[in-house]
Scaffold this motif. Structure first.
Motif, PDB file in Angstrom:
ATOM      1  N   UNK A  52       0.831  -1.205   0.000  1.00 39.70           N
ATOM      2  CA  UNK A  52       0.000   0.000   0.000  1.00 39.70           C
ATOM      3  C   UNK A  52       0.868   1.258   0.000  1.00 39.70           C
ATOM      4  N   UNK A  53       0.328   2.385  -0.491  1.00 40.70           N
ATOM      5  CA  UNK A  53       1.115   3.631  -0.497  1.00 40.70           C
ATOM      6  C   UNK A  53       1.636   4.021   0.880  1.00 40.70           C
ATOM      7  N   UNK A  54       0.894   3.736   1.930  1.00 39.95           N
ATOM      8  CA  UNK A  54       1.312   4.117   3.283  1.00 39.95           C
ATOM      9  C   UNK A  54       2.671   3.539   3.639  1.00 39.95           C
ATOM     10  N   UNK A  55       3.014   2.395   3.076  1.00 43.58           N
ATOM     11  CA  UNK A  55       4.280   1.733   3.391  1.00 43.58           C
ATOM     12  C   UNK A  55       5.288   1.875   2.247  1.00 43.58           C
ATOM     13  N   UNK A  56       4.802   1.710   1.022  1.00 42.91           N
ATOM     14  CA  UNK A  56       5.712   1.821  -0.127  1.00 42.91           C
ATOM     15  C   UNK A  56       6.394   3.173  -0.184  1.00 42.91           C
ATOM     16  N   UNK A  57       5.696   4.212   0.180  1.00 42.50           N
ATOM     17  CA  UNK A  57       6.228   5.563  -0.003  1.00 42.50           C
ATOM     18  C   UNK A  57       7.341   5.910   0.976  1.00 42.50           C
ATOM     19  N   UNK A  82       0.427   7.658  11.947  1.00 42.15           N
ATOM     20  CA  UNK A  82       0.102   6.262  12.237  1.00 42.15           C
ATOM     21  C   UNK A  82       1.298   5.347  11.974  1.00 42.15           C
ATOM     22  N   UNK A  83       2.019   5.583  10.885  1.00 42.82           N
ATOM     23  CA  UNK A  83       3.075   4.649  10.481  1.00 42.82           C
ATOM     24  C   UNK A  83       4.441   4.960  11.078  1.00 42.82           C
ATOM     25  N   UNK A 129      12.652  13.918   5.035  1.00 39.17           N
ATOM     26  CA  UNK A 129      11.937  12.690   4.699  1.00 39.17           C
ATOM     27  C   UNK A 129      10.473  12.789   5.102  1.00 39.17           C
ATOM     28  N   UNK A 130      10.209  13.322   6.263  1.00 40.93           N
ATOM     29  CA  UNK A 130       8.833  13.467   6.729  1.00 40.93           C
ATOM     30  C   UNK A 130       8.043  14.388   5.801  1.00 40.93           C
ATOM     31  N   UNK A 131       8.649  15.499   5.384  1.00 38.10           N
ATOM     32  CA  UNK A 131       7.950  16.427   4.488  1.00 38.10           C
ATOM     33  C   UNK A 131       7.640  15.776   3.145  1.00 38.10           C
ATOM     34  N   UNK A 132       8.613  15.015   2.616  1.00 32.61           N
ATOM     35  CA  UNK A 132       8.396  14.344   1.337  1.00 32.61           C
ATOM     36  C   UNK A 132       7.293  13.296   1.457  1.00 32.61           C
ATOM     37  N   UNK A 133       7.316  12.555   2.548  1.00 39.44           N
ATOM     38  CA  UNK A 133       6.300  11.510   2.752  1.00 39.44           C
ATOM     39  C   UNK A 133       4.915  12.135   2.941  1.00 39.44           C
ATOM     40  N   UNK A 154      -2.170  10.255  -1.904  1.00 43.23           N
ATOM     41  CA  UNK A 154      -2.629   8.872  -1.750  1.00 43.23           C
ATOM     42  C   UNK A 154      -3.835   8.759  -0.815  1.00 43.23           C
ATOM     43  N   UNK A 155      -3.854   9.583   0.229  1.00 37.30           N
ATOM     44  CA  UNK A 155      -4.928   9.533   1.218  1.00 37.30           C
ATOM     45  C   UNK A 155      -5.403  10.963   1.488  1.00 37.30           C
ATOM     46  N   UNK A 156      -6.187  11.534   0.570  1.00 40.24           N
ATOM     47  CA  UNK A 156      -6.613  12.933   0.729  1.00 40.24           C
ATOM     48  C   UNK A 156      -7.513  13.106   1.944  1.00 40.24           C
TER      49      UNK A 156
END
Length: 261
Positions: free
Chosen positions: A141-146, A205-206, A226-230, A237-239
């Motif tokens: 899922x995008x939450x992890x892949x990203x 959450x992640x 990294x946090x800003x990019x994510x 991905x999750x509007x």
């Protein structure tokens, strides 16, 4: 919680979404029936989230919590739900004598060699004993892949941190079915995460679990980048809804094995 290479777990950040993290182990527990005599082991017990539920469900059994995090074990001790707490590497732990139930909630995904580990756990069960496992199955899922995608883009010369992984459901069936009655299933949890001024709700959450290998090895400036990019990726991905909340679909894998009597 079992990774020696990352700093100790933080119970406060992990508990931020305690309600969402509590439902899957309860769903697993509710599938279990009567047990033979013997101890119950909460393997990867963390802060003792499911200790009280296990103790109430099986009051005539001793409850042993096993984890590798001193901070989490200290929190679990405060619950007073466990007969004993053991600090151990869950990838290597084995009971001294056969037990009635090994219950593992969101922990085994942190270790490798699942075939070897699971067969060792099965060997530690009494006849008619039960192995019950729940693990996130969210890596695609995008939450992890990203986390991997953003890390590789920002720091192309650094090795990509190892991330938790699990086998396919059929692999667990092939491995464990010969030992007894095996059941497996997956559930998608539709979680509405609250709005936050601290950043995107999915990142919050992640970051206390899956993202730890990515964040723990970075200095403050790199962590922020990294946090800003994510967060930017999560906005697509999750509007967020108009109220700032986010619907976050999270898949989890479950399986139980009742060994031959």
């Amino acid at each position: 919680m079992n990774e020696e290479r990352i700093t100790d777990w933080n119970p406060e950040t992990y508990d931020r979404f305690r309600g969402f993290r509590f439902r899957p182990p309860m769903d697993l527990l509710h599938t279990l029936g009567a047990l033979p005599e013997g101890d119950i082991v909460d393997l990867g017990c963390g802060a003792g989230v499911v200790g009280k539920a296990l103790a109430l469900r099986y009051p005539d059994h001793r409850l042993i919590g096993v984890d590798n995090s001193p901070a989490m074990l200290a929190r679990a001790e405060q619950t007073a739900d466990y007969t004993d707490l053991v600090r151990a590497d869950i990838a290597k732990w084995q009971p001294r004598e056969p037990v009635a139930l090994i219950f593992s909630n969101a922990a085994l995904q942190w270790i490798g060699s699942h075939a070897d580990v699971l067969m060792r756990l099965v060997s530690g069960l009494k006849p008619a004993g039960v192995l019950a496992v729940q693990m996130p199955h969210q890596n695609a899922a995008p939450s992890h892949r990203m986390w991997s995608h953003c890390f590789a883009r920002l720091f192309p010369k650094r090795p990509l941190p190892a991330t938790p992984g699990i086998l396919a459901p059929q692999d667990y069936a092939d491995l464990l079915s010969p030992s007894g009655d095996f059941q497996t299933w997956e559930t998608d949890y539709y979680q509405v995460l609250p709005a936050s001024r601290q950043g995107h709700p999915v990142r919050l959450f992640t970051e206390s679990t899956f993202a730890r290998p990515f964040l723990d090895g970075l200095n403050g400036a790199d962590q922020k980048a990294l946090i800003n990019a994510y967060d930017a990726e999560m906005e697509t991905a999750y509007p967020a809804r108009n109220d700032g909340c986010v619907t976050f679909v999270f898949r989890r894998l479950f399986f139980t094995l009742t060994v031959h009597a």
